[in-house]
Enzyme design. Structure first.
Site, mmCIF file in Angstrom:
data_model
loop_
_atom_site.group_PDB
_atom_site.id
_atom_site.type_symbol
_atom_site.label_atom_id
_atom_site.label_comp_id
_atom_site.label_asym_id
_atom_site.label_seq_id
_atom_site.Cartn_x
_atom_site.Cartn_y
_atom_site.Cartn_z
ATOM 1 N N ASP A 84 0.848 -1.190 0.000
ATOM 2 C CA ASP A 84 0.000 0.000 0.000
ATOM 3 C C ASP A 84 0.890 1.248 0.000
ATOM 4 O OD1 ASP A 84 -2.427 1.600 0.532
ATOM 5 O OD2 ASP A 84 -1.531 1.854 2.508
ATOM 6 N N ASP B 123 -1.763 -0.988 5.883
ATOM 7 C CA ASP B 123 -1.897 -0.334 7.186
ATOM 8 C C ASP B 123 -3.341 -0.261 7.652
ATOM 9 O OD1 ASP B 123 -2.539 1.643 5.129
ATOM 10 O OD2 ASP B 123 -2.570 3.100 6.770
#
Length: 235
Positions: free
Chosen positions: A9, A169
């Site tokens: 990400d 996350d």
């Protein structure tokens, strides 16, 4: 389990972008004669893409579709002007990427950020050359938490989803990875809409990308020996 590739990400995992987002959000709100938001509020609004970020900044005014469309246009202008100015690379990212590359793993970046911001940001931060594929929030009709972005990245890298480790996350990263059939680890320092990531929902909670690389290394098979790689010729 064997790991053959890694997807990562962007916002909240590779890069801390909230400073630039806050500047753009508040410039957009000023254009609309709305009060500013604190950086802490904007941090909690990040996670589901640009449109949702803008809607959350508008609050109750987001019920006005025409206002939202105008707000998104203004946000795009201001974010393009500020993209990367205050962004910083999280500690451990460069060393973690180096460790993953040393393992011989292809890397992909999978983000909900629109491509018009993703690619210039990766270039500006010196990260673009590390990735075999970049999947942005508008690359496909769907974005995380749907599985399609991860499945697309795996297809480009030639990796089965079950052999691709996703690093993120947020709950959206976890949901996307689970839906795609990818193992997933999370860092605790990102955004996740203002909530701590639930370690029980991912395969491991790692403190940074260096630890993510160490986790991946434990599932990378060593190269086959010459004897294993080719059958022995008859005498």
């Amino acid at each position: 389990m064997e790991i053959r590739s890694v997807t990562i990400d962007l916002d909240g995992t590779l890069l801390d972008t909230v400073g630039d987002l806050a500047v753009a959000c508040n410039a957009m709100l000023a254009d609309l004669s709305r009060p500013p938001r604190s950086e802490e509020e904007i941090n909690a609004f990040v996670g589901k893409g640009m449109a949702v970020l803008v809607e959350r900044c508008l609050g109750a005014d987001a019920a006005d579709g025409e206002l939202v469309r105008h707000a998104i246009e203004r946000f795009r202008v201001h974010y393009a002007e500020n993209n990367g100015r205050s962004t910083r690379i999280y500690p451990g990212v460069l060393d973690g990427i180096a460790a993953l590359r040393k393992l011989g793993l292809p890397l992909g970046c999978v983000t909900n950020k629109p491509a018009m911001f993703t690619e210039p940001l990766l270039e500006r931060m010196g990260l673009a050359g590390f990735f075999s594929v970049v999947v942005s929030g508008d690359t496909l009709p769907f974005k995380k938490p749907r599985p399609e972005p991860l499945l697309h990245a795996c297809a480009v890298m030639g990796t089965a989803p079950a052999a691709n480790l996703h690093v993120g996350d947020s709950a959206h990263d976890i949901a996307a990875a689970r839906a795609a059939g990818c193992p997933v680890v999370c860092v605790p320092y990102g955004y996740n809409e203002g909530r701590p990531v639930d370690s029980a929902e991912c395969d491991a909670l790692v403190s940074n990308l260096v630890e993510a690389a160490a986790y991946a290394a434990s599932f990378v098979l060593p190269p086959a020996s010459a004897a294993q790689a080719s059958p022995a010729h008859p005498a």
